[in-house]
Write an enzyme that holds these catalytic residues in place. Structure first.
Site, PDB file in Angstrom:
ATOM      1  N   GLU A 155       0.814  -1.224   0.000  1.00 33.00           N
ATOM      2  CA  GLU A 155       0.000   0.000   0.000  1.00 33.00           C
ATOM      3  C   GLU A 155       0.847   1.273   0.000  1.00 33.00           C
ATOM      4  O   GLU A 155       0.792   2.075   0.941  1.00 33.00           O
ATOM      5  CB  GLU A 155      -0.970   0.003   1.184  1.00 33.00           C
ATOM      6  CG  GLU A 155      -2.016  -1.079   1.082  1.00 33.00           C
ATOM      7  CD  GLU A 155      -3.118  -0.974   2.136  1.00 33.00           C
ATOM      8  OE1 GLU A 155      -2.906  -0.287   3.159  1.00 33.00           O
ATOM      9  OE2 GLU A 155      -4.176  -1.580   1.936  1.00 33.00           O
ATOM     10  N   GLU A 319      -6.392  -8.114  -0.463  1.00 33.38           N
ATOM     11  CA  GLU A 319      -6.720  -8.187   0.964  1.00 33.38           C
ATOM     12  C   GLU A 319      -8.211  -7.963   1.139  1.00 33.38           C
ATOM     13  O   GLU A 319      -8.818  -7.142   0.441  1.00 33.38           O
ATOM     14  CB  GLU A 319      -6.022  -7.072   1.753  1.00 33.38           C
ATOM     15  CG  GLU A 319      -4.543  -7.207   1.908  1.00 33.38           C
ATOM     16  CD  GLU A 319      -3.972  -6.049   2.738  1.00 33.38           C
ATOM     17  OE1 GLU A 319      -4.712  -5.434   3.538  1.00 33.38           O
ATOM     18  OE2 GLU A 319      -2.783  -5.756   2.561  1.00 33.38           O
TER      19      GLU A 319
END
Ligand code: GAL
Length: 686
Positions: A155, A319
């Protein structure tokens, strides 16, 4: 292997982030993991994401034995691993010995060691060190038959304002403005409040953006941050491209939370060009108390389509949580059935995986209560584990009919992150009511409700093949984009746009002489003023005999060739156009001048869908909250019918389809229990 394909095998990926480095002193746990992975019907694990301290316990001393064993375990059950580069978090020795890796914030405060995702993207040491680490990983595991892909860092986001970054910012600007300060000053509207720059060394990053009045600079800073992050990523992957050219590369993208709208920290449309496969981390707030489940589902669908369209190919859900998260204000458990339903929705919108954060709940630190497949009870008998296993089994059954299947849409909505940045920065209109991402999601919802597939395109993507293009609130628009839109309509496309569109150019300077000529010609209107509402202000518009409420924004405009479809009902602009339609060459252009309630979007788009004969994934009648989405390949469609309501729904199918589970043909009434999913098939021509 074609790198655009996620995997060379026809199976959906099921598994997730696996952090065995937290459990190295618990050998029984590591053994147990392998057994449980099999029971959970999982097959893919991302390893090493935050494992730098375990991989290089002291500078220059590497330790891979533990990872060898972990990979052996995954391999032993026929699983694959996604190998992460560990740069998302650094070991303490590194921060201590090389403080340049630590980030400096917008107030020029240097961060102390701790947390994660907080390194400086300019630091030469960090760049060198990540390359060294990544080279070692590639050398050791690059030829492992179970290696599926690379997961670069985690991320990516944030920004650093250290001296190195300032220097890089100046270099970026020198390149952009051909070393010409006059060009920069013009673009930044320098004389305003005496902000003229007379020497490159005077340039400093905005500190912080919300307090900087120089909007051109803010915009360039955002561009620079994005550029610098992508540049760091490119440096990270150099050794991987060299040593493992056939292994696909991804990095996990995300959304802006808690709003659950497109991420604005980076320009993903640029980042997408550098990855082989898009992957993203989705954490919708299911069962919240501000919207119904169908609306949460529609907004989730929007984000999936946004990620699908980035490369126009299946993506990975990297995720998700099997139960609750730990960072929403209220971290609610997914109700029974929701995990299955929400995961199927991801597959329906183009994901080739359901991966979790995380496999096993940590014992300590901030994520010890974040949902995971394996809970602290270590049991395969609890509800969450059983629901994961049930999903895994179902995924195995449908894999062949889903993996690699594509999404096809006639409708597109244009999202532009640069415009989002500029609009957020704009001092004017309603400072708290711009809601760009959310507005796009509202337009999208009318199509989701009707099972019409939508792509979310960028201004650079080819729009010529779409029948309908919706461009809400594109505040920042270059002349070039305006011409692209004009050409789209000239060639027969239908275009819809709204208030707050086309007000500034790509430097955030207003367009001289009012609205851009190509827009004026295409829409056949002249916007004159934008009125902004207090929450208690009221105005309405009548369209096809029904009255619709207006909120936040109303464009006061003059029709110059356009048909007026709706007028303002009150205020000093009573009776003037609020909604227009303009037949232009082969196409049509609609302008929605005001922010209208959702009921209006539904009515307006329903009409357009009928007129344009846009087709849903499957001909069916049902109540709101049921979603039907399709993926296709080789003339076959795999169709997901999903009930996002808390009630049993009875649908009527107007087409005969093959029920994948029962193997029987069905038509007519179909009952779906709350959160139920049915997967059916039909040939595209049928
Ligand atoms: C993601 C992150 C994961 C984990 C997760 C928790 O943003 O990539 O490492 O922290 O959130 O929801």
């Amino acid at each position: 292997m074609d790198k655009r394909r996620v995997t060379d095998e026809k199976r959906l990926l099921h598994g997730g982030d696996y952090n065995p480095d937290q459990w190295l002193t618990y050998p029984d746990i590591l053994e147990e993991d392998v057994k449980l992975m099999k029971l959970a019907h999982t097959n893919t694990f991302s390893v090493g994401i935050f494992a730098w301290a375990a991989l290089e316990p002291e500078e220059g001393r590497y330790a891979f034995d533990w990872l060898d064993k972990v990979i052996e375990g995954i391999d032993s059950i026929g699983g694959r691993f996604i190998l992460a580069t560990p740069s998302g978090a650094r070991p303490a020795w590194m921060s201590k010995a090389h403080p340049e890796v630590l980030r400096t914030d917008a107030y020029r405060r240097k961060h102390l060691h701790g947390a994660r995702h907080n390194h400086c993207f300019s630091s030469p040491y960090y760049r060198e060190k990540t390359q060294e680490m990544n080279r070692k990983l590639a050398e050791r595991y690059g030829n492992h038959p179970a290696l599926l892909m690379w997961h670069i860092s985690n991320e990516y986001g944030g920004e650093c304002h250290c001296d190195l970054c300032q220097e890089n910012f100046r270099t970026f600007l020198k390149n952009k403005y051909d070393n010409d300060l006059d060009k920069l000053n013009h673009s930044w509207w320098g004389p305003f409040w005496s902000h003229t720059i007379t020497d490159w060394e005077q340039i400093e990053s905005p500190s912080p953006i919300g307090e900087s009045a120089v909007h051109g600079m803010n915009l360039d800073w955002r561009r620079f941050v994005s550029h610098q992050t992508i540049d760091f990523y490119k440096s990270e992957i150099e050794p991987l491209r060299e040593l493992t050219p056939s292994i696909p590369i991804t990095t996990n993208f995300m959304s802006d939370n808690p709003e659950f709208v497109p991420f604005t920290g980076l320009d993903y449309s640029e980042f997408a060009k550098e990855v082989d496969v898009i992957s993203w981390d989705a954490y919708p707030a299911w069962h919240n108390d501000w919207e119904d489940t169908a609306t949460t589902a529609s907004r989730t669908a929007f984000l999936n389509d946004h990620f699908y369209t980035m490369k126009n190919q299946p993506f990975l859900l990297m995720e998700s949580t099997p139960s609750a998260v730990n960072w929403h204000d209220v971290n609610k458990a997914k109700r029974p059935g929701m995990h299955y339903l929400s995961s199927m929705q991801m597959l329906a919108h183009g994901s080739d995986s359901i991966l979790y954060f995380q496999w096993r709940k940590s014992r300590g630190s901030s994520e010890k209560f974040h949902g995971a497949v394996v809970d602290h009870d270590r049991s395969s008998e609890n509800r969450v584990f059983k629901e994961v296993a049930q999903l895994g089994q179902a995924m195995e059954e449908v894999s062949e009919k889903v993996t690699g299947y594509r999404r096809v849409a006639d409708v597109a909505i244009l999202y532009d992150v640069e415009s989002d940045w500029a609009l957020k920065d704009a001092q004017g209109f309603g400072l708290k009511t711009k809601h760009y991402g959310e507005t796009l999601q509202k337009h999208y919802q009318s199509f989701w409700d009707k099972n019409i597939a939508v792509d979310i395109v960028t201004k650079e993507q080819d729009i010529s093949a779409y029948k309908l293009l919706i461009v809400p609130m594109l505040y920042m628009m270059s002349e070039e984009t305006a011409i692209t839109l004009q050409t789209f309509v000239k060639n027969g496309g239908t275009l819809v746009s709204t208030y707050l569109t086309g007000l500034v150019d790509e430097s955030d300077l207003t367009h001289m002489g009012g609205w851009l000529k190509p827009l004026r010609e295409t829409f056949g209107i002249e916007p004159l003023e934008t009125d902004t509402f207090y929450p208690s202000d009221k105005n309405t518009m009548v369209y096809k005999g029904f009255e619709y409420e207006i909120k936040d924004y109303a464009t006061i405009m003059e029709a110059k060739g356009a048909n007026v479809l709706g007028q303002y009902e009150s205020d000093f602009y009573e009776g003037t156009p609020a909604l227009t339609e303009h037949a232009y060459y082969e196409g049509k252009a609609y302008y929605i001048g005001a922010r209208l309630e959702q009921r209006f979007h539904d009515a307006f788009y329903e009409e357009l869908i009928k007129k344009m004969d846009l087709k849903p994934a499957l001909a069916a009648s049902h109540k709101r909250g049921v979603s039907i989405q399709s993926r296709e390949a080789n003339g076959m469609q795999t169709i997901f019918i999903m009930n996002f309501t808390e009630k049993t729904q009875t649908l009527t199918l107007h087409e005969r389809v093959l029920d994948s589970q029962s193997g029987e043909y069905i038509e007519g009434d179909l009952k779906l229990k709350p959160y139920d999913v049915r997967i059916v098939e039909k040939s595209k021509e049928a």
